[in-house]
Design a protein around this motif. Structure first.
Motif, short mmCIF file in Angstrom:
data_model
loop_
_atom_site.label_atom_id
_atom_site.label_comp_id
_atom_site.label_asym_id
_atom_site.label_seq_id
_atom_site.Cartn_x
_atom_site.Cartn_y
_atom_site.Cartn_z
N HIS A 86 3.10 -2.41 7.82
CA HIS A 86 3.16 -1.06 8.16
C HIS A 86 2.27 -0.34 8.14
O HIS A 86 1.35 -0.77 7.52
CB HIS A 86 4.53 -0.39 7.10
N GLU A 87 2.38 0.61 9.16
CA GLU A 87 1.19 1.62 9.28
C GLU A 87 1.21 2.67 8.18
O GLU A 87 2.13 3.01 7.64
CB GLU A 87 1.14 2.50 10.65
N GLY A 88 -0.12 3.23 7.81
CA GLY A 88 -0.09 4.11 6.76
C GLY A 88 -1.56 4.82 6.77
O GLY A 88 -2.34 4.25 7.46
N GLY A 89 -1.75 5.81 5.89
CA GLY A 89 -3.12 6.48 5.94
C GLY A 89 -2.78 7.80 6.06
O GLY A 89 -1.91 8.55 6.19
N TRP A 90 -3.88 8.58 5.41
CA TRP A 90 -3.80 10.19 5.27
C TRP A 90 -4.34 10.74 6.62
O TRP A 90 -3.59 11.49 7.14
CB TRP A 90 -4.85 10.78 4.23
N ASP A 91 -4.94 10.07 7.48
CA ASP A 91 -5.66 10.60 8.98
C ASP A 91 -4.73 9.98 9.90
O ASP A 91 -4.86 8.74 10.13
CB ASP A 91 -6.86 10.62 8.91
N PRO A 92 -3.80 10.50 10.84
CA PRO A 92 -3.24 9.89 11.77
C PRO A 92 -3.96 9.35 12.67
O PRO A 92 -3.71 8.43 13.44
CB PRO A 92 -2.43 11.05 12.41
N SER A 93 -5.09 9.45 12.98
CA SER A 93 -6.24 9.06 14.06
C SER A 93 -6.79 7.67 13.29
O SER A 93 -7.52 7.00 14.11
CB SER A 93 -7.22 9.95 14.25
N GLU A 94 -6.68 7.56 12.15
CA GLU A 94 -7.43 6.65 11.33
C GLU A 94 -6.22 5.58 10.54
O GLU A 94 -6.48 5.50 9.33
CB GLU A 94 -8.52 6.90 10.56
N LEU A 95 -5.25 5.48 11.26
CA LEU A 95 -4.31 4.69 10.53
C LEU A 95 -4.42 3.15 10.06
O LEU A 95 -5.24 2.49 10.90
CB LEU A 95 -2.70 4.70 11.48
N GLU A 96 -3.98 3.00 9.00
CA GLU A 96 -4.54 1.52 8.58
C GLU A 96 -3.28 0.75 8.55
O GLU A 96 -1.96 1.22 8.53
CB GLU A 96 -4.81 1.63 7.07
#
Length: 254
Positions: free
Chosen positions: A85-95
């Motif tokens: 699944h995708e995640g991360g704090w910054d929408p432009s740098e999803l992990e």
């Protein structure tokens, strides 16, 4: 002691599984053996990679690994599937995050500690229920119900009752529970709840791990009350301490 849902339901980081209890020593100290984790993408997942709507959640993999108890050294084998699944704090740098979902563990950790005074045959069925919790929760509920029936056998609760004409009729589990619970009214509703959940394993095509875990937690409470006798033991302990106005010798709980 309450069954911790976070230990048994969900998916986990490839770096670390939850601290499941060791089936040999009872310590919550199982950890992944370094270098043992192997992951491979399934054929179906590889075929979807060129799909126009492809996203990370489409990717599926199989995994296997070994666990070792950090206390006694017991070894466990684990197999299951991964999810992404995708995640991360910054929408432009999803992990992209990978999680492991176990479907099989051998030997199976005990979801709750089985009292030493629990009858041998009933214990065998309960251990089988622990093993089936991962691959087949419905079958786990069946074995859990059987374990409770065998416990009633050991406690002398009859399976048959004599009718007026001298013949015998088979007693349903519901009635056997009511006869047993006459001595333990505090667990009457709890035992019936385990029976109803156990019925799901026989009559429903799909049973969730959540439902199986609820049945395990209810049975754990029942065994605490009637096999370990924790509440009555603590009452006796408190009474003895109050009478002595201080230290008293106490026996092991079970």
């Amino acid at each position: 002691m309450a069954v911790d849902e976070n230990l048994w339901i969900g998916s986990y980081s490839p770096e670390r599984f939850p601290p499941w209890p060791c089936s040999h020593c009872g310590r919550n100290s199982l950890g992944i053996v370094p270098g043992s984790l192997q992951i491979a993408e399934t054929r179906e997942s590889q075929e979807l990679v060129d799909h126009t709507d492809w996203e990370p959640s489409f990717k599926t993999e199989q995994f296997v690994c070994l666990l070792r108890c950090q206390n006694c050294g017991e070894i466990y084998s684990v197999a299951g599937v991964t999810s992404h699944h995708e995640g991360g704090w910054d929408p432009s740098e999803l992990e992209i995050f990978q999680s492991l979902e176990p479907h099989y563990i051998e030997p199976a950790p005990q979801i709750f500690a089985i009292p030493r005074r629990y009858p041998k045959e009933a214990k065998k069925e309960l251990q089988a229920a622990f093993s089936l919790f991962w691959p087949d929760p419905g079958a786990a509920l069946n074995r859990l119900r059987t374990s409770m029936e065998l416990y009633l056998d050991a406690e002398g609760v009859q399976r048959k009752a004599r009718k007026k004409d001298g013949s015998y009729r088979q007693l349903p589990l519901h009635e056997r529970i009511q006869r047993f619970a006459a001595k333990y009214p505090e667990i009457d509703e709890t035992m019936l709840a385990v029976k109803w959940l156990g019925n799901l394993g026989s009559h429903e095509s799909s049973v969730s791990r959540q439902e199986a875990l609820e049945a395990f937690e209810l049975l754990d409470y029942i065994l605490e009350e009637v096999v370990v006798g924790r509440r009555s033991r603590l009452k006796r302990m408190a009474k003895a301490i109050n009478k002595a106005k201080g230290r008293v010798k106490v026996k092991p709980p079970f």
